[in-house]
Design an enzyme around this catalytic site. Sequence first.
Site, mmCIF file in Angstrom:
data_model
loop_
_atom_site.group_PDB
_atom_site.id
_atom_site.type_symbol
_atom_site.label_atom_id
_atom_site.label_comp_id
_atom_site.label_asym_id
_atom_site.label_seq_id
_atom_site.Cartn_x
_atom_site.Cartn_y
_atom_site.Cartn_z
ATOM 1 N N CYS A 129 0.838 -1.198 0.000
ATOM 2 C CA CYS A 129 0.000 0.000 0.000
ATOM 3 C C CYS A 129 0.872 1.246 0.000
ATOM 4 O O CYS A 129 1.851 1.334 0.750
ATOM 5 C CB CYS A 129 -0.913 -0.010 1.220
ATOM 6 S SG CYS A 129 -2.022 1.426 1.291
ATOM 7 N N CYS A 181 -16.040 -10.191 5.205
ATOM 8 C CA CYS A 181 -15.446 -8.904 4.863
ATOM 9 C C CYS A 181 -14.188 -9.112 4.028
ATOM 10 O O CYS A 181 -13.323 -9.918 4.389
ATOM 11 C CB CYS A 181 -15.099 -8.137 6.134
ATOM 12 S SG CYS A 181 -16.495 -7.928 7.258
ATOM 13 N N CYS A 230 0.233 0.501 10.276
ATOM 14 C CA CYS A 230 -0.117 -0.557 9.324
ATOM 15 C C CYS A 230 1.092 -1.304 8.777
ATOM 16 O O CYS A 230 1.998 -0.712 8.179
ATOM 17 C CB CYS A 230 -0.916 0.044 8.161
ATOM 18 S SG CYS A 230 -1.533 -1.231 7.020
ATOM 19 N N CYS A 290 -19.088 -7.428 3.097
ATOM 20 C CA CYS A 290 -18.508 -6.127 3.427
ATOM 21 C C CYS A 290 -17.174 -5.989 2.702
ATOM 22 O O CYS A 290 -16.499 -6.998 2.449
ATOM 23 C CB CYS A 290 -18.314 -6.027 4.948
ATOM 24 S SG CYS A 290 -17.514 -4.504 5.527
ATOM 25 N N ARG A 342 -18.204 -3.606 17.497
ATOM 26 C CA ARG A 342 -17.366 -4.772 17.226
ATOM 27 C C ARG A 342 -16.063 -4.714 18.014
ATOM 28 O O ARG A 342 -15.311 -3.743 17.924
ATOM 29 C CB ARG A 342 -17.079 -4.864 15.731
ATOM 30 C CG ARG A 342 -16.250 -6.090 15.336
ATOM 31 C CD ARG A 342 -16.219 -6.307 13.839
ATOM 32 N NE ARG A 342 -17.548 -6.605 13.340
ATOM 33 C CZ ARG A 342 -18.194 -5.871 12.436
ATOM 34 N NH1 ARG A 342 -17.631 -4.796 11.938
ATOM 35 N NH2 ARG A 342 -19.399 -6.215 12.047
ATOM 36 N N CYS A 396 0.112 5.074 6.869
ATOM 37 C CA CYS A 396 -0.552 4.873 8.152
ATOM 38 C C CYS A 396 0.457 4.264 9.132
ATOM 39 O O CYS A 396 1.006 3.182 8.885
ATOM 40 C CB CYS A 396 -1.755 3.955 8.000
ATOM 41 S SG CYS A 396 -2.942 4.499 6.744
ATOM 42 N N CYS A 434 -19.689 0.899 8.134
ATOM 43 C CA CYS A 434 -18.909 0.318 9.221
ATOM 44 C C CYS A 434 -17.740 1.266 9.460
ATOM 45 O O CYS A 434 -16.873 1.417 8.597
ATOM 46 C CB CYS A 434 -18.413 -1.073 8.831
ATOM 47 S SG CYS A 434 -17.320 -1.854 10.047
#
Length: 336
Positions: A57, A101, A64, A133, A265, A61, A193
């Site tokens: 990616c 998901c 991450c 999802c 969650r 972040c 979400c």
Amino acid sequence: MSSILNIRHDWSIEEIQGIYHTPLLELVYQAATVHRNFHNSLEVQVCTLLSVKTGGCPEDCSYCGQAARYHTGIKVKSLMSRDEVIQIATRAKEAGSSRFCMAAAWREVRDNRDFDTILDMVTGVNELGMEVCCTLGMLTESQAQKLQQAGLYAYNHNLDTSREKYEEIISTRTYDDRLNTINHVRKAGISVCSGGIIGLGETHEDRIRMLHTLSTLPVHPESVPVNALARVKGTPLENMPKTDAWEMIRMIATARILMPASIVRLSAGRAEMSGEEQSWCFMAGANSIFTSESEELLVTPNPGISQDRELFSLLGLKPMQRINNLEKEAVYDLNK
């Protein structure tokens, strides 16, 4: 107590501060009361999360392990095939998950063959009768509409933290970018979400402000994930201290009171929590978890199915059955 049994979208920062800083036992009691007025307290939604495209990616972040710029040792994997994903989703349903998901380590969705493959995956999982999802990064309105037409039930796009803290954690995407994607998802008729992460070095005020943003949206997110930082070696936050379970419990209880009808969650961080600590989270209003046959949540550890079965059996919990479009989902038999 009666004042917190209503669905509101006009919470003030001061009101949320008062709730968040309530003595913990009283806070959990209030949250449990709200929970029982809006949900079956013995039901927990069981979800499966699959990384359909891993690593590489371009974002930064700080938490991450899939960011290309960090040396985390995570193997980059290209987009999986539709057939492979459908096989995994089928096994997840047979194991009891009612929501599936799919996550791709992208900054944003691009209109290309990979997106077409994602749309095919969504259609295939939807045909299994599961809530499907996706979390794919930023979306345009037209992309959200295509996902909805393919059968997407929900889209995950977390705020991560407060607007004030955000720039210390991520510089490659703005806070408004995140809110815009949530708006596009909502306009397309897809359920939202959205939650955040604690343990990033944020203050209590940052947590309160993030909850304020979520709870004052015109429509509350249907799902609110509360994540504890998974400290991935090689990321800028790898040396952060372990998130205290009582902080997770306080955050879950506050979210439950502010957004009473939402699914809250208990997400990342469960692998470092004892059964007793997870039990407190359920008492405080958490009513969803991710489970996994590989004991991973994307690229971080997660309890396995057998551990969740044991905990559910001990607590007398049962998996939530999805009833959508008159389709009754398979039951997750945690007693077998």
